[in-house]
Motif scaffolding. Structure first.
Motif, PDB file in Angstrom:
ATOM      1  N   ARG A  45       0.842  -1.201   0.000  1.00  0.00           N
ATOM      2  CA  ARG A  45       0.000   0.000   0.000  1.00  0.00           C
ATOM      3  C   ARG A  45       0.875   1.250   0.000  1.00  0.00           C
ATOM      4  O   ARG A  45       0.662   2.176  -0.804  1.00  0.00           O
ATOM      5  CB  ARG A  45      -0.901   0.010   1.249  1.00  0.00           C
ATOM      6  CG  ARG A  45      -1.753   1.254   1.367  1.00  0.00           C
ATOM      7  CD  ARG A  45      -2.225   1.508   2.796  1.00  0.00           C
ATOM      8  NE  ARG A  45      -1.122   1.812   3.700  1.00  0.00           N
ATOM      9  CZ  ARG A  45      -1.252   2.167   4.970  1.00  0.00           C
ATOM     10  NH1 ARG A  45      -2.459   2.231   5.508  1.00  0.00           N
ATOM     11  NH2 ARG A  45      -0.199   2.444   5.718  1.00  0.00           N
ATOM     12  N   ASP A  46       1.878   1.250   0.884  1.00  0.00           N
ATOM     13  CA  ASP A  46       2.732   2.436   1.008  1.00  0.00           C
ATOM     14  C   ASP A  46       3.546   2.675  -0.264  1.00  0.00           C
ATOM     15  O   ASP A  46       3.706   3.812  -0.703  1.00  0.00           O
ATOM     16  CB  ASP A  46       3.659   2.297   2.221  1.00  0.00           C
ATOM     17  CG  ASP A  46       2.868   2.337   3.529  1.00  0.00           C
ATOM     18  OD1 ASP A  46       1.674   2.708   3.488  1.00  0.00           O
ATOM     19  OD2 ASP A  46       3.436   1.979   4.572  1.00  0.00           O
ATOM     20  N   LEU A  47       4.015   1.600  -0.852  1.00  0.00           N
ATOM     21  CA  LEU A  47       4.797   1.708  -2.090  1.00  0.00           C
ATOM     22  C   LEU A  47       3.944   2.348  -3.195  1.00  0.00           C
ATOM     23  O   LEU A  47       4.366   3.284  -3.880  1.00  0.00           O
ATOM     24  CB  LEU A  47       5.238   0.305  -2.524  1.00  0.00           C
ATOM     25  CG  LEU A  47       6.052   0.215  -3.807  1.00  0.00           C
ATOM     26  CD1 LEU A  47       7.536   0.396  -3.485  1.00  0.00           C
ATOM     27  CD2 LEU A  47       5.852  -1.139  -4.496  1.00  0.00           C
ATOM     28  N   PHE A  48       2.742   1.851  -3.342  1.00  0.00           N
ATOM     29  CA  PHE A  48       1.853   2.358  -4.396  1.00  0.00           C
ATOM     30  C   PHE A  48       1.465   3.810  -4.119  1.00  0.00           C
ATOM     31  O   PHE A  48       1.541   4.672  -5.001  1.00  0.00           O
ATOM     32  CB  PHE A  48       0.614   1.454  -4.489  1.00  0.00           C
ATOM     33  CG  PHE A  48      -0.335   1.841  -5.588  1.00  0.00           C
ATOM     34  CD1 PHE A  48       0.077   1.823  -6.924  1.00  0.00           C
ATOM     35  CD2 PHE A  48      -1.649   2.225  -5.305  1.00  0.00           C
ATOM     36  CE1 PHE A  48      -0.798   2.188  -7.950  1.00  0.00           C
ATOM     37  CE2 PHE A  48      -2.523   2.584  -6.325  1.00  0.00           C
ATOM     38  CZ  PHE A  48      -2.105   2.557  -7.643  1.00  0.00           C
TER      39      PHE A  48
ATOM     40  N   ALA B 286      -2.701  -5.776  -4.570  1.00  0.00           N
ATOM     41  CA  ALA B 286      -2.207  -7.144  -4.358  1.00  0.00           C
ATOM     42  C   ALA B 286      -1.424  -7.589  -5.597  1.00  0.00           C
ATOM     43  O   ALA B 286      -1.770  -8.584  -6.255  1.00  0.00           O
ATOM     44  CB  ALA B 286      -3.370  -8.083  -4.084  1.00  0.00           C
ATOM     45  N   LYS B 287      -0.429  -6.812  -5.948  1.00  0.00           N
ATOM     46  CA  LYS B 287       0.326  -7.042  -7.184  1.00  0.00           C
ATOM     47  C   LYS B 287       1.818  -6.993  -6.871  1.00  0.00           C
ATOM     48  O   LYS B 287       2.231  -6.416  -5.851  1.00  0.00           O
ATOM     49  CB  LYS B 287      -0.025  -5.952  -8.219  1.00  0.00           C
ATOM     50  CG  LYS B 287      -1.535  -5.772  -8.472  1.00  0.00           C
ATOM     51  CD  LYS B 287      -2.192  -6.987  -9.125  1.00  0.00           C
ATOM     52  CE  LYS B 287      -3.708  -6.962  -8.933  1.00  0.00           C
ATOM     53  NZ  LYS B 287      -4.405  -8.144  -9.420  1.00  0.00           N
ATOM     54  N   HIS B 288       2.633  -7.521  -7.805  1.00  0.00           N
ATOM     55  CA  HIS B 288       4.088  -7.424  -7.650  1.00  0.00           C
ATOM     56  C   HIS B 288       4.473  -5.946  -7.565  1.00  0.00           C
ATOM     57  O   HIS B 288       3.840  -5.091  -8.190  1.00  0.00           O
ATOM     58  CB  HIS B 288       4.797  -8.049  -8.856  1.00  0.00           C
ATOM     59  CG  HIS B 288       4.643  -9.533  -8.937  1.00  0.00           C
ATOM     60  ND1 HIS B 288       5.042 -10.380  -7.925  1.00  0.00           N
ATOM     61  CD2 HIS B 288       4.134 -10.329  -9.909  1.00  0.00           C
ATOM     62  CE1 HIS B 288       4.787 -11.626  -8.278  1.00  0.00           C
ATOM     63  NE2 HIS B 288       4.230 -11.625  -9.465  1.00  0.00           N
ATOM     64  N   ASP B 289       5.566  -5.680  -6.843  1.00  0.00           N
ATOM     65  CA  ASP B 289       6.034  -4.296  -6.727  1.00  0.00           C
ATOM     66  C   ASP B 289       6.254  -3.675  -8.105  1.00  0.00           C
ATOM     67  O   ASP B 289       5.899  -2.517  -8.342  1.00  0.00           O
ATOM     68  CB  ASP B 289       7.360  -4.242  -5.952  1.00  0.00           C
ATOM     69  CG  ASP B 289       7.169  -4.563  -4.472  1.00  0.00           C
ATOM     70  OD1 ASP B 289       6.022  -4.841  -4.061  1.00  0.00           O
ATOM     71  OD2 ASP B 289       8.177  -4.542  -3.733  1.00  0.00           O
ATOM     72  N   GLU B 290       6.837  -4.454  -9.031  1.00  0.00           N
ATOM     73  CA  GLU B 290       7.107  -3.894 -10.373  1.00  0.00           C
ATOM     74  C   GLU B 290       5.810  -3.487 -11.053  1.00  0.00           C
ATOM     75  O   GLU B 290       5.764  -2.464 -11.749  1.00  0.00           O
ATOM     76  CB  GLU B 290       7.796  -4.921 -11.297  1.00  0.00           C
ATOM     77  CG  GLU B 290       9.016  -5.620 -10.734  1.00  0.00           C
ATOM     78  CD  GLU B 290       8.634  -6.830  -9.904  1.00  0.00           C
ATOM     79  OE1 GLU B 290       8.337  -7.874 -10.487  1.00  0.00           O
ATOM     80  OE2 GLU B 290       8.620  -6.719  -8.657  1.00  0.00           O
TER      81      GLU B 290
ATOM     82  N   ALA C  36       2.455   0.705 -12.986  1.00  0.00           N
ATOM     83  CA  ALA C  36       1.119   1.320 -13.066  1.00  0.00           C
ATOM     84  C   ALA C  36       1.198   2.778 -12.630  1.00  0.00           C
ATOM     85  O   ALA C  36       0.615   3.673 -13.266  1.00  0.00           O
ATOM     86  CB  ALA C  36       0.127   0.546 -12.188  1.00  0.00           C
ATOM     87  N   ALA C  37       1.938   3.024 -11.546  1.00  0.00           N
ATOM     88  CA  ALA C  37       2.062   4.400 -11.052  1.00  0.00           C
ATOM     89  C   ALA C  37       2.745   5.282 -12.098  1.00  0.00           C
ATOM     90  O   ALA C  37       2.332   6.421 -12.334  1.00  0.00           O
ATOM     91  CB  ALA C  37       2.857   4.403  -9.746  1.00  0.00           C
ATOM     92  N   GLU C  38       3.769   4.734 -12.744  1.00  0.00           N
ATOM     93  CA  GLU C  38       4.482   5.508 -13.773  1.00  0.00           C
ATOM     94  C   GLU C  38       3.522   5.867 -14.916  1.00  0.00           C
ATOM     95  O   GLU C  38       3.479   7.015 -15.375  1.00  0.00           O
ATOM     96  CB  GLU C  38       5.640   4.642 -14.285  1.00  0.00           C
ATOM     97  CG  GLU C  38       6.588   5.333 -15.237  1.00  0.00           C
ATOM     98  CD  GLU C  38       7.524   4.313 -15.894  1.00  0.00           C
ATOM     99  OE1 GLU C  38       7.954   3.348 -15.207  1.00  0.00           O
ATOM    100  OE2 GLU C  38       7.794   4.479 -17.100  1.00  0.00           O
ATOM    101  N   LEU C  39       2.732   4.903 -15.347  1.00  0.00           N
ATOM    102  CA  LEU C  39       1.775   5.163 -16.438  1.00  0.00           C
ATOM    103  C   LEU C  39       0.740   6.207 -16.002  1.00  0.00           C
ATOM    104  O   LEU C  39       0.381   7.107 -16.769  1.00  0.00           O
ATOM    105  CB  LEU C  39       1.078   3.865 -16.854  1.00  0.00           C
ATOM    106  CG  LEU C  39       1.979   2.795 -17.502  1.00  0.00           C
ATOM    107  CD1 LEU C  39       1.231   1.479 -17.673  1.00  0.00           C
ATOM    108  CD2 LEU C  39       2.490   3.289 -18.863  1.00  0.00           C
ATOM    109  N   LEU C  40       0.284   6.092 -14.769  1.00  0.00           N
ATOM    110  CA  LEU C  40      -0.730   7.057 -14.280  1.00  0.00           C
ATOM    111  C   LEU C  40      -0.115   8.453 -14.144  1.00  0.00           C
ATOM    112  O   LEU C  40      -0.781   9.465 -14.403  1.00  0.00           O
ATOM    113  CB  LEU C  40      -1.298   6.592 -12.934  1.00  0.00           C
ATOM    114  CG  LEU C  40      -2.182   5.336 -12.990  1.00  0.00           C
ATOM    115  CD1 LEU C  40      -2.440   4.790 -11.585  1.00  0.00           C
ATOM    116  CD2 LEU C  40      -3.513   5.633 -13.684  1.00  0.00           C
TER     117      LEU C  40
END
Ligand code: PMP
Ligand code: GLN
Length: 386
Positions: free
Chosen positions: A297-300, A368-372, A377-381
């Protein structure tokens, strides 16, 4: 049309679920799927080895109707350790085909035609169709996806002489809200006062963050006496495809529950029940889950913080809701589709969890996904045009 007397739909307002729809769209557009709630990673090899062991050692015929006894005993033990409530494995615990079956059977057990059932929305999508199939009427208590607390007076105002039951869900899908002990206490008082049966969906029981405790309906004695507590191993062991869940309820409720369960499925997949029973012997297998998901959660959240979303960190579950109201006027369903097609990231529009598809300009992302995957996803967003 083949039929002279046309088939009348029992669920005229129901289509394909939003989860199926968004997963299909993600697949079609090769988008990262942060929509449907399921882990991207596999379950433990030790757990897989246990399934293998029980398949090879002949545990391949029908399990007893209420479930394999070792699994019911293991659930009784973990529930006692977590909530202080002793459920008798023989008369008060039933193994089900996921929490979906547990919820469906609990609702079918309780609801008669014309009965009203209090449902907090946003609500998980399986509750209302189950109520309606029994001829019941869902009565909604509508909360903003960012809600902080429950207005118990407003809940009370929705109760009539026909109200039979109330459905709760903590930790909550989609908002990630975790109910406080005071909420469970307020519910207990209300349920007693109004003679309500409680159906408590606790599938994310082992995913709570920032030092919070999951407070089960089982932990409040007067509530437990009138509650069906529904759980699932899908979330706890990264095994959503196994569809293994359970229902805890006092004997007088369980006896009626099993009358329906026995004709819906009779019993559920045997070797998996033995495998999970043995795997539950080691509490570390589920007590480490909160820390595992809190880090994700924190990473995302860190990676999307520059976008301008308003996000209230999720308190539990594996979902993060974001409000994009200050970035776009688009409605959430249209935006979720556009992000899937054009940006390559799928999410769930939170309006799907409201009976009237109320648009709070909020999207739900599953972390609930791999860190990568989360970082990509964050980069694309971050690169998307808002
Ligand atoms: N309740 C909630 C709140 C859920 O999110 C889910 C599934 N994701 C379920 C019930 C159904 O659980 P299962 O997959 O064990 O049927
Ligand atoms: N519960 C999962 C979610 O909320 C999906 C389960 C399903 O697809 N039925 O995304």
């Amino acid at each position: 049309m083949l039929l002279k007397n046309p088939l009348q739909s029992k669920l005229p307002n129901v289509g394909t679920t939003i989860f199926t729809k968004m997963s299909a769209l993600a697949e079609e557009h090769k988008a990262l799927n942060l929509a449907q709630g399921f882990p991207e990673f596999d379950c433990s090899p030790d757990l897989q080895a246990l399934v293998d062991k029980y398949v090879r050692s002949g545990k391949n015929q029908y399990a007893p109707m209420p479930g394999a006894l070792p699994l019911r005993e293991a659930i009784a033990k973990k529930t006692f350790e977590g909530s202080g409530r002793e459920y008798h494995p023989v008369t008060e615990i039933t193994i089900t085909s996921g929490a979906t079956e547990a919820l469906f059977v609990a609702i079918s057990t309780v609801v008669h035609p014309g009965d009203e059932v209090i449902v907090f929305e946003p609500a998980y999508d399986s509750y209302v169709p189950a109520i309606e199939l029994s001829g019941g009427i869902p009565v909604f208590v509508t909360l903003d996806p960012q809600y902080d607390s429950i207005d118990w007076e407003a809940v009370k105002a929705r109760i009539t002489g026909k109200t039979r039951a109330i459905i709760i869900n903590t930790p909550h899908n989609p908002t990630g809200k975790v109910w406080a002990a005071s909420d469970l206490q307020a519910l207990a008082t209300l349920a007693e006062e109004q003679d309500l049966i409680v159906i408590s969906d606790e599938v994310y029981e082992y995913i709570v963050f920032d030092g919070r405790d999951h407070i089960s309906a089982a932990s409040v004695p007067s509530l437990a006496e009138r509650s069906f507590v529904c759980g699932s191993f899908g979330k706890t062991f990264h095994t959503t495809g196994w569809k293994l869940g359970y229902c805890l309820a006092p004997g007088y409720l369980t006896a009626e529950f099993r009358k329906i369960h026995q004709f819906l499925v009779f019993s559920v997949v045997t070797p998996f029940q033995f495998a999970v029973a043995e795997y539950l012997n080691e509490p570390e297998h589920y007590l480490t889950l909160s820390a595992f998901y809190e880090r994700k959660r924190d990473l995302f959240n860190e990676a999307i913080k520059g976008i301008g979303f308003v996000l209230k960190p999720s308190e539990g579950s594996f979902f993060q809701n974001v409000s994009y109201a200050n970035l776009s006027e688009e409605n959430d369903a249209a935006l979720a589709e556009r992000l899937t097609r054009e940006v390559g990231v799928a999410s769930i529009p939170v309006s799907a969890f409201y009976a009237r598809k109320t648009d709070f300009k909020t999207l739900r992302f599953c972390f609930a996904k791999h860190d990568e995957t989360l970082l990509k996803a964050a980069e694309l967003l971050n690169r998307a045009l808002w």
